[in-house]
Write a protein that holds these residues in place. Structure first.
Motif, PDB file in Angstrom:
ATOM      1  N   VAL A  88      -9.450 -27.113 -12.877  1.00 11.68           N
ATOM      2  CA  VAL A  88      -9.962 -27.731 -14.106  1.00 11.68           C
ATOM      3  C   VAL A  88      -9.395 -27.050 -15.342  1.00 11.68           C
ATOM      4  N   GLU A  89      -9.438 -25.712 -15.365  1.00 10.57           N
ATOM      5  CA  GLU A  89      -8.934 -24.976 -16.532  1.00 10.57           C
ATOM      6  C   GLU A  89      -7.449 -25.213 -16.738  1.00 10.57           C
ATOM      7  N   ALA A  90      -6.719 -25.399 -15.653  1.00 10.32           N
ATOM      8  CA  ALA A  90      -5.271 -25.601 -15.741  1.00 10.32           C
ATOM      9  C   ALA A  90      -4.913 -26.854 -16.518  1.00 10.32           C
ATOM     10  N   GLN A  91      -5.803 -27.829 -16.536  1.00 13.50           N
ATOM     11  CA  GLN A  91      -5.495 -29.083 -17.214  1.00 13.50           C
ATOM     12  C   GLN A  91      -5.463 -28.937 -18.734  1.00 13.50           C
ATOM     13  N   LYS A  92      -5.945 -27.817 -19.233  1.00 14.04           N
ATOM     14  CA  LYS A  92      -5.919 -27.556 -20.676  1.00 14.04           C
ATOM     15  C   LYS A  92      -4.581 -26.965 -21.116  1.00 14.04           C
ATOM     16  N   VAL A  93      -3.756 -26.596 -20.137  1.00 21.99           N
ATOM     17  CA  VAL A  93      -2.450 -25.988 -20.433  1.00 21.99           C
ATOM     18  C   VAL A  93      -1.359 -26.890 -19.867  1.00 21.99           C
ATOM     19  N   PRO A  94      -0.559 -27.528 -20.712  1.00 26.05           N
ATOM     20  CA  PRO A  94       0.433 -28.506 -20.225  1.00 26.05           C
ATOM     21  C   PRO A  94       1.332 -27.991 -19.112  1.00 26.05           C
ATOM     22  N   ALA A  95       1.835 -26.764 -19.229  1.00 21.53           N
ATOM     23  CA  ALA A  95       2.741 -26.230 -18.204  1.00 21.53           C
ATOM     24  C   ALA A  95       2.025 -26.059 -16.873  1.00 21.53           C
ATOM     25  N   ALA A  97      -0.749 -27.868 -15.925  1.00 18.47           N
ATOM     26  CA  ALA A  97      -1.068 -29.218 -15.441  1.00 18.47           C
ATOM     27  C   ALA A  97       0.156 -29.880 -14.814  1.00 18.47           C
ATOM     28  N   GLU A  98       1.325 -29.572 -15.352  1.00 18.39           N
ATOM     29  CA  GLU A  98       2.566 -30.154 -14.847  1.00 18.39           C
ATOM     30  C   GLU A  98       2.835 -29.746 -13.401  1.00 18.39           C
ATOM     31  N   LEU A  99       2.415 -28.553 -13.021  1.00 23.06           N
ATOM     32  CA  LEU A  99       2.652 -28.093 -11.657  1.00 23.06           C
ATOM     33  C   LEU A  99       1.960 -28.989 -10.636  1.00 23.06           C
ATOM     34  N   TYR A 100       0.760 -29.446 -10.946  1.00 22.62           N
ATOM     35  CA  TYR A 100       0.048 -30.330 -10.030  1.00 22.62           C
ATOM     36  C   TYR A 100       0.773 -31.666  -9.885  1.00 22.62           C
ATOM     37  N   LYS A 101       1.323 -32.166 -10.992  1.00 21.28           N
ATOM     38  CA  LYS A 101       2.066 -33.431 -10.938  1.00 21.28           C
ATOM     39  C   LYS A 101       3.322 -33.279 -10.085  1.00 21.28           C
ATOM     40  N   ARG A 102       4.007 -32.165 -10.255  1.00 23.37           N
ATOM     41  CA  ARG A 102       5.205 -31.927  -9.445  1.00 23.37           C
ATOM     42  C   ARG A 102       4.845 -31.745  -7.976  1.00 23.37           C
ATOM     43  N   ALA A 103       3.693 -31.136  -7.733  1.00 24.89           N
ATOM     44  CA  ALA A 103       3.246 -30.939  -6.358  1.00 24.89           C
ATOM     45  C   ALA A 103       2.958 -32.264  -5.662  1.00 24.89           C
ATOM     46  N   ASN A 104       2.412 -33.225  -6.398  1.00 20.99           N
ATOM     47  CA  ASN A 104       2.069 -34.521  -5.804  1.00 20.99           C
ATOM     48  C   ASN A 104       3.287 -35.188  -5.181  1.00 20.99           C
ATOM     49  N   ASP A 105       4.448 -35.053  -5.840  1.00 21.46           N
ATOM     50  CA  ASP A 105       5.667 -35.686  -5.336  1.00 21.46           C
ATOM     51  C   ASP A 105       6.092 -35.088  -3.999  1.00 21.46           C
ATOM     52  N   ILE A 106       5.833 -33.810  -3.815  1.00 25.51           N
ATOM     53  CA  ILE A 106       6.212 -33.140  -2.565  1.00 25.51           C
ATOM     54  C   ILE A 106       5.180 -33.377  -1.470  1.00 25.51           C
ATOM     55  N   LEU A 107       3.915 -33.335  -1.842  1.00 22.68           N
ATOM     56  CA  LEU A 107       2.844 -33.436  -0.853  1.00 22.68           C
ATOM     57  C   LEU A 107       2.553 -34.878  -0.446  1.00 22.68           C
ATOM     58  N   GLY A 108       2.798 -35.807  -1.367  1.00 20.74           N
ATOM     59  CA  GLY A 108       2.531 -37.205  -1.058  1.00 20.74           C
ATOM     60  C   GLY A 108       1.086 -37.619  -1.278  1.00 20.74           C
ATOM     61  N   VAL A 141      -0.824 -18.504 -13.549  1.00 20.25           N
ATOM     62  CA  VAL A 141       0.204 -17.762 -14.285  1.00 20.25           C
ATOM     63  C   VAL A 141       0.475 -18.454 -15.615  1.00 20.25           C
ATOM     64  N   GLU A 142       0.538 -19.787 -15.588  1.00 20.83           N
ATOM     65  CA  GLU A 142       0.797 -20.529 -16.825  1.00 20.83           C
ATOM     66  C   GLU A 142      -0.400 -20.489 -17.772  1.00 20.83           C
ATOM     67  N   VAL A 143      -1.611 -20.448 -17.212  1.00 15.29           N
ATOM     68  CA  VAL A 143      -2.804 -20.283 -18.046  1.00 15.29           C
ATOM     69  C   VAL A 143      -2.755 -18.943 -18.766  1.00 15.29           C
ATOM     70  N   LEU A 144      -2.362 -17.907 -18.043  1.00 17.40           N
ATOM     71  CA  LEU A 144      -2.221 -16.586 -18.667  1.00 17.40           C
ATOM     72  C   LEU A 144      -1.132 -16.601 -19.716  1.00 17.40           C
ATOM     73  N   ILE A 373      -7.624 -13.945 -13.324  1.00 14.63           N
ATOM     74  CA  ILE A 373      -7.099 -15.048 -14.125  1.00 14.63           C
ATOM     75  C   ILE A 373      -7.223 -16.299 -13.259  1.00 14.63           C
ATOM     76  N   SER A 374      -8.142 -17.170 -13.582  1.00 13.69           N
ATOM     77  CA  SER A 374      -8.352 -18.375 -12.771  1.00 13.69           C
ATOM     78  C   SER A 374      -7.718 -19.577 -13.452  1.00 13.69           C
ATOM     79  N   ALA A 375      -7.710 -20.677 -12.730  1.00 11.84           N
ATOM     80  CA  ALA A 375      -7.156 -21.900 -13.297  1.00 11.84           C
ATOM     81  C   ALA A 375      -8.079 -23.068 -12.928  1.00 11.84           C
TER      82      ALA A 375
END
Length: 375
Positions: A88-95, A97-108, A141-144, A373-375
């Motif tokens: 949830v916290e990660a969605q406040k940081v664009p970089a 949040a982007e990791l989850y979007k990139r992960a979706n393409d790999i995980l399906g 890491v990006e949240v930090l 440091i959580s995300a």
């Protein structure tokens, strides 16, 4: 005979703004060689989007980082740290949040939806929890990085490690492979470990309140009562008073039945698919070896401590072999943390869900400085 080291060449991909971004915050790369000293190199500010290419690595000295002197460490959690709501916290940081979007393409599938909404039973499954923790930990890491002084903290880190699965996260942070390649490996690892677990009745249990010698005695006593297919062993050396035992189901039941007579405070059956870090995971090894052989693994920019032998490795081929062995080898986390503290570690950060790693560090040294440091 010490061999020469091929230093990295760095190629940048452009982000949307046109500014160069990178695979990881490089900070400094420093190490000693028996024959020559390589001065610390400022490899520049970076993000998770950088592609790092090394030249020929045939002459890499695997002992390159053995004399490391830690001051600041990133520690990454393993399976079991997952919790519904992470991400949830990660969605406040664009970089991040982007990791989850990139992960979706790999995980399906939508990994963020599973992280945030669960259900818990789904998130706890080996095939989902491992990639979920990997992505969320790197998102941390990006949240930090996004907070005041965060980049300076990242640049100061001179050693990293992770608990079991977390070793893959640590290697990604250290630039040994890309975010995408690491996620592919973690996805396959989770699937292979689940399949190995399905092939035999096995389990894991935490033994609370005993030292490692007593836990070994408990395992020996349990093994006297079961056949070879149900033998047990210590699988996770976490810290004094907290060791995980893995093995056949009947062996685990024998451990639980005998624990009180060995003065254990309690036992906790772990919610995992099977006997991780034992021979029960052997069917997963060949699949990991095949995937690792085709993965571009590079010299880490900072020491990454292995779960198998509590040592840092520099040679990419050795790293591949170590990662394949990791699923059948006991986790040497207690030795890893003790060595870091004994060598002068001043500050550490646990990045990702949960506070398991921080709890272990504090148990080993109440005065240790560690921040979550959580995300």
């Amino acid at each position: 005979m010490s061999s020469s080291v091929v230093l990295p060449s760095i190629s940048f991909k452009k982000c949307a703004s046109g500014a160069p971004e990178s695979c990881r915050s490089f900070g400094h790369l420093g190490f000693d060689n028996d024959i020559r000293r390589i001065s610390r190199l400022n490899l520049g500010k970076s993000r998770i989007f950088m592609s790092v290419t090394f030249g020929s690595q045939a002459a890499v000295d695997d002992a390159l980082f053995r004399a490391y002197k830690p001051s600041s460490a990133f520690l990454f959690p393993g399976q079991g740290a997952q919790a519904v709501g992470m991400g949830v916290e990660a969605q406040k940081v664009p970089a991040a949040a982007e990791l989850y979007k990139r992960a979706n393409d790999i995980l399906g599938f939508d990994i963020l939806d599973t992280c945030i909404n669960g259900p818990k039973e789904k998130l706890d499954s080996t095939v989902l929890s491992q990639p979920a923790i990997y992505v969320t930990s790197l998102a941390a890491v990006e949240v930090l990085r996004a907070r005041d002084g965060g980049q300076q903290i990242i640049d100061s880190v001179d050693v990293t490690c992770g608990l079991s699965l977390g070793e893959y996260t640590a290697l990604a942070f250290a630039g040994a492979f890309s975010f995408e390649d690491g996620l592919k490996l973690v996805k396959l690892r989770g699937e292979a470990m689940q399949d190995a677990s399905d092939a035999a009745k096995s389990a894991m249990v935490s033994i609370i309140g005993l030292d490692s010698a007593k836990v070994q005695e408990l395992c020996d006593a349990a093994n006297e009562e079961v056949d070879d297919g149900n033998k047990v062993q210590i699988a996770n050396f976490l810290c004094t008073g907290n060791y995980a035992v893995s093995g056949g189901l009947k062996g685990i039941e024998a451990v639980e039945a005998k624990a009180k007579s060995f003065k254990a405070r309690m036992t906790v059956r772990l919610a995992v698919a099977g006997a991780f870090h034992t021979r029960f995971m052997e069917p997963a090894v060949s699949r990991l070896e095949a995937a690792l052989s085709s993965t571009d693994i590079r010299i880490p920019r900072i020491p990454v401590i292995s779960n198998v032998d509590a040592e840092p490795h520099a040679d990419p081929e050795t790293i591949k072999k170590i990662l394949a062995r990791q699923v059948t080898s006991p986790v040497q986390w207690e030795t890893t943390v003790k060595t870091l503290l004994d060598r002068g570690l001043r500050k550490s950060y646990e990045l990702g869900p949960g506070k398991v790693v921080a709890g272990i560090v504090k148990r080993m040294d109440k005065g240790a400085s560690i921040e979550n440091i959580s995300a």
